[in-house]
Design a protein around this motif. Structure first.
Motif, PDB file in Angstrom:
ATOM      1  N   GLY A 185      58.941  52.828  46.249  1.00 51.05           N
ATOM      2  CA  GLY A 185      58.871  53.850  47.285  1.00 51.05           C
ATOM      3  C   GLY A 185      57.754  54.850  47.122  1.00 51.05           C
ATOM      4  N   VAL A 186      56.629  54.447  46.529  1.00 49.92           N
ATOM      5  CA  VAL A 186      55.486  55.349  46.396  1.00 49.92           C
ATOM      6  C   VAL A 186      54.281  54.706  47.067  1.00 49.92           C
ATOM      7  N   ARG A 187      53.226  55.505  47.239  1.00 55.59           N
ATOM      8  CA  ARG A 187      51.991  54.989  47.820  1.00 55.59           C
ATOM      9  C   ARG A 187      50.975  54.733  46.712  1.00 55.59           C
ATOM     10  N   LEU A 188      50.213  53.670  46.879  1.00 51.52           N
ATOM     11  CA  LEU A 188      49.234  53.292  45.865  1.00 51.52           C
ATOM     12  C   LEU A 188      47.910  53.995  46.126  1.00 51.52           C
ATOM     13  N   GLY A 189      47.354  54.596  45.094  1.00 51.32           N
ATOM     14  CA  GLY A 189      46.077  55.286  45.215  1.00 51.32           C
ATOM     15  C   GLY A 189      44.920  54.427  44.735  1.00 51.32           C
ATOM     16  N   ASN A 190      43.810  55.079  44.402  1.00 47.66           N
ATOM     17  CA  ASN A 190      42.611  54.378  43.955  1.00 47.66           C
ATOM     18  C   ASN A 190      42.753  53.900  42.509  1.00 47.66           C
ATOM     19  N   ILE A 191      41.847  53.022  42.116  1.00 50.76           N
ATOM     20  CA  ILE A 191      41.803  52.564  40.731  1.00 50.76           C
ATOM     21  C   ILE A 191      41.302  53.703  39.848  1.00 50.76           C
ATOM     22  N   LEU A 192      42.033  53.979  38.792  1.00 52.77           N
ATOM     23  CA  LEU A 192      41.632  55.011  37.846  1.00 52.77           C
ATOM     24  C   LEU A 192      40.816  54.438  36.689  1.00 52.77           C
ATOM     25  N   LYS A 193      41.174  53.248  36.241  1.00 52.26           N
ATOM     26  CA  LYS A 193      40.526  52.694  35.051  1.00 52.26           C
ATOM     27  C   LYS A 193      40.712  51.186  35.027  1.00 52.26           C
ATOM     28  N   VAL A 194      39.691  50.484  34.555  1.00 51.24           N
ATOM     29  CA  VAL A 194      39.760  49.038  34.347  1.00 51.24           C
ATOM     30  C   VAL A 194      39.379  48.756  32.901  1.00 51.24           C
ATOM     31  N   GLN A 195      40.216  47.982  32.216  1.00 50.48           N
ATOM     32  CA  GLN A 195      39.966  47.635  30.821  1.00 50.48           C
ATOM     33  C   GLN A 195      40.070  46.128  30.646  1.00 50.48           C
ATOM     34  N   ASP A 196      39.379  45.612  29.612  1.00 50.88           N
ATOM     35  CA  ASP A 196      39.515  44.195  29.318  1.00 50.88           C
ATOM     36  C   ASP A 196      40.757  43.972  28.469  1.00 50.88           C
ATOM     37  N   SER A 197      40.970  42.742  28.010  1.00 53.31           N
ATOM     38  CA  SER A 197      42.187  42.416  27.269  1.00 53.31           C
ATOM     39  C   SER A 197      42.263  43.126  25.920  1.00 53.31           C
ATOM     40  N   ASP A 198      41.136  43.679  25.443  1.00 52.69           N
ATOM     41  CA  ASP A 198      41.118  44.461  24.203  1.00 52.69           C
ATOM     42  C   ASP A 198      41.149  45.963  24.480  1.00 52.69           C
ATOM     43  N   TYR A 199      41.467  46.327  25.730  1.00 46.90           N
ATOM     44  CA  TYR A 199      41.586  47.724  26.155  1.00 46.90           C
ATOM     45  C   TYR A 199      40.273  48.491  26.034  1.00 46.90           C
ATOM     46  N   GLU A 237      35.618  26.358  34.207  1.00 45.91           N
ATOM     47  CA  GLU A 237      36.598  27.390  34.541  1.00 45.91           C
ATOM     48  C   GLU A 237      36.298  28.656  33.747  1.00 45.91           C
ATOM     49  N   THR A 238      36.010  29.727  34.457  1.00 46.02           N
ATOM     50  CA  THR A 238      35.711  31.012  33.835  1.00 46.02           C
ATOM     51  C   THR A 238      36.849  31.981  34.133  1.00 46.02           C
ATOM     52  N   ARG A 239      37.391  32.622  33.099  1.00 47.81           N
ATOM     53  CA  ARG A 239      38.528  33.528  33.257  1.00 47.81           C
ATOM     54  C   ARG A 239      38.137  34.964  32.917  1.00 47.81           C
ATOM     55  N   ALA A 240      38.749  35.894  33.621  1.00 46.39           N
ATOM     56  CA  ALA A 240      38.596  37.321  33.326  1.00 46.39           C
ATOM     57  C   ALA A 240      39.990  37.927  33.238  1.00 46.39           C
ATOM     58  N   ARG A 241      40.326  38.490  32.085  1.00 50.29           N
ATOM     59  CA  ARG A 241      41.631  39.124  31.881  1.00 50.29           C
ATOM     60  C   ARG A 241      41.425  40.629  31.771  1.00 50.29           C
ATOM     61  N   ILE A 242      42.126  41.385  32.600  1.00 50.64           N
ATOM     62  CA  ILE A 242      41.909  42.829  32.659  1.00 50.64           C
ATOM     63  C   ILE A 242      43.237  43.572  32.737  1.00 50.64           C
ATOM     64  N   VAL A 243      43.181  44.867  32.441  1.00 52.81           N
ATOM     65  CA  VAL A 243      44.293  45.793  32.625  1.00 52.81           C
ATOM     66  C   VAL A 243      43.793  46.897  33.547  1.00 52.81           C
ATOM     67  N   VAL A 244      44.489  47.104  34.668  1.00 54.80           N
ATOM     68  CA  VAL A 244      44.033  48.046  35.686  1.00 54.80           C
ATOM     69  C   VAL A 244      45.072  49.145  35.866  1.00 54.80           C
ATOM     70  N   SER A 245      44.601  50.388  35.897  1.00 53.74           N
ATOM     71  CA  SER A 245      45.470  51.540  36.141  1.00 53.74           C
ATOM     72  C   SER A 245      45.199  52.082  37.541  1.00 53.74           C
ATOM     73  N   PHE A 246      46.253  52.176  38.361  1.00 48.56           N
ATOM     74  CA  PHE A 246      46.154  52.710  39.718  1.00 48.56           C
ATOM     75  C   PHE A 246      46.834  54.073  39.775  1.00 48.56           C
ATOM     76  N   ALA A 247      46.259  54.967  40.555  1.00 46.26           N
ATOM     77  CA  ALA A 247      46.897  56.258  40.795  1.00 46.26           C
ATOM     78  C   ALA A 247      48.095  56.068  41.715  1.00 46.26           C
ATOM     79  N   VAL A 248      49.122  56.881  41.513  1.00 47.98           N
ATOM     80  CA  VAL A 248      50.314  56.860  42.361  1.00 47.98           C
ATOM     81  C   VAL A 248      50.314  58.122  43.211  1.00 47.98           C
ATOM     82  N   LEU A 249      50.388  57.951  44.523  1.00 52.37           N
ATOM     83  CA  LEU A 249      50.412  59.070  45.460  1.00 52.37           C
ATOM     84  C   LEU A 249      51.837  59.297  45.942  1.00 52.37           C
ATOM     85  N   GLN A 250      52.193  60.528  46.107  1.00 52.27           N
ATOM     86  CA  GLN A 250      53.526  60.840  46.593  1.00 52.27           C
ATOM     87  C   GLN A 250      53.645  60.448  48.063  1.00 52.27           C
ATOM     88  N   PRO A 251      54.782  59.897  48.464  1.00 52.92           N
ATOM     89  CA  PRO A 251      54.955  59.483  49.868  1.00 52.92           C
ATOM     90  C   PRO A 251      54.937  60.679  50.814  1.00 52.92           C
TER      91      PRO A 251
END
Length: 251
Positions: A185-199, A237-251
């Motif tokens: 029940g929240v709204r998704l904001g912009n991407i805050l940070k992108v990291q690879d599999s080693d953070y 086959e080329t793979r990209a593994r990432i960790v993405v942080s999204f901002a959470v906006l209040q509804p």
């Protein structure tokens, strides 16, 4: 004692304040895959020379290696690269002197004296003529190469396909985050940070690549054409593994 209690309360207050001001986030991990037809092939083979002396074996090896390379270039292309990073010369003794259990020292004269030498080198060839990989194996074998095989198919420059895999991973991450946001029940904001599999923080870059294509030279007129073999290599086959942080906006 009162001072220590007061300090502890102050630290708790600061930590609580920091936690309250931290922006809510949705953190997801994602994998992107990009498949591309290979534009390079590596073949490998061995060359063997024989002789009654070590010099004779090495000379025989040198002449055979030169003849195989000259013939292979007619299919692989003039700009193909040949690599020989090792070499060995072995003494050969009569068969009755061989031991199947432990190697043993023998005299240089008598029934176990050295009767000859074998010199060998491993060779690898990188060529952009991917379609001729199988044909090249047959030609090298005809010219005297031993254990000829295709070592690998690969990409000369994978920067562009890595960027595609990264974009695919980001799209997958956003899809996951949107499902979580909808379910909570929240709204998704912009991407805050992108990291690879080693953070490690990363930046997505799309780079163009110049693929080199070489036209194979025609085979020598004095020799029969090599047997053509059609291969259909699997896409790279080329793979990209990432960790993405999204901002959470209040509804």
């Amino acid at each position: 004692m009162k001072w220590m209690i007061g300090t502890a309360l102050a630290l708790v207050s600061v930590q609580a304040s920091a936690q309250e001001t931290q922006q809510p986030q949705i953190v997801v991990s994602a994998t992107g895959i990009a498949k591309t037809a290979p534009d390079m092939v590596t073949i490998a083979y061995n060359v063997r020379g024989e002789g009654t002396t070590s010099d004779a074996a090495v000379k025989d090896l040198r002449e055979k290696a030169k003849a195989i390379e000259n013939g292979a270039r007619s299919v692989a292309g003039a700009k193909s690269e040949f690599f020989a990073s090792g070499m060995s010369v072995m003494q050969i003794r009569p068969k009755e002197c061989e031991s199947n259990v432990y190697p043993r020292e023998t005299l240089s004269q008598g029934p176990c004296a050295v009767v000859g030498y074998i010199a060998t080198i491993p060779v690898k060839v990188d060529t952009a003529n991917v379609d001729a990989g199988g044909t090249l194996i047959g030609l090298v074998s005809r010219l005297g190469g031993m254990r000829a095989n295709i070592s690998r198919f690969w990409l000369r420059d994978d920067s562009n396909v890595r960027a595609q895999a990264m974009q695919s991973a980001i799209a997958d991450a956003r899809k996951q985050a949107e499902l979580i946001a909808k379910g909570t029940g929240v709204r998704l904001g912009n991407i805050l940070k992108v990291q690879d599999s080693d953070y490690r923080n990363i930046e997505v870059l799309a780079r163009g690549s110049n693929q080199l294509q070489y036209d194979p030279a025609p085979p020598p007129v004095s020799t029969p054409a090599p047997v053509s073999v059609d291969l259909n290599p699997s896409p790279i086959e080329t793979r990209a593994r990432i960790v993405v942080s999204f901002a959470v906006l209040q509804p």
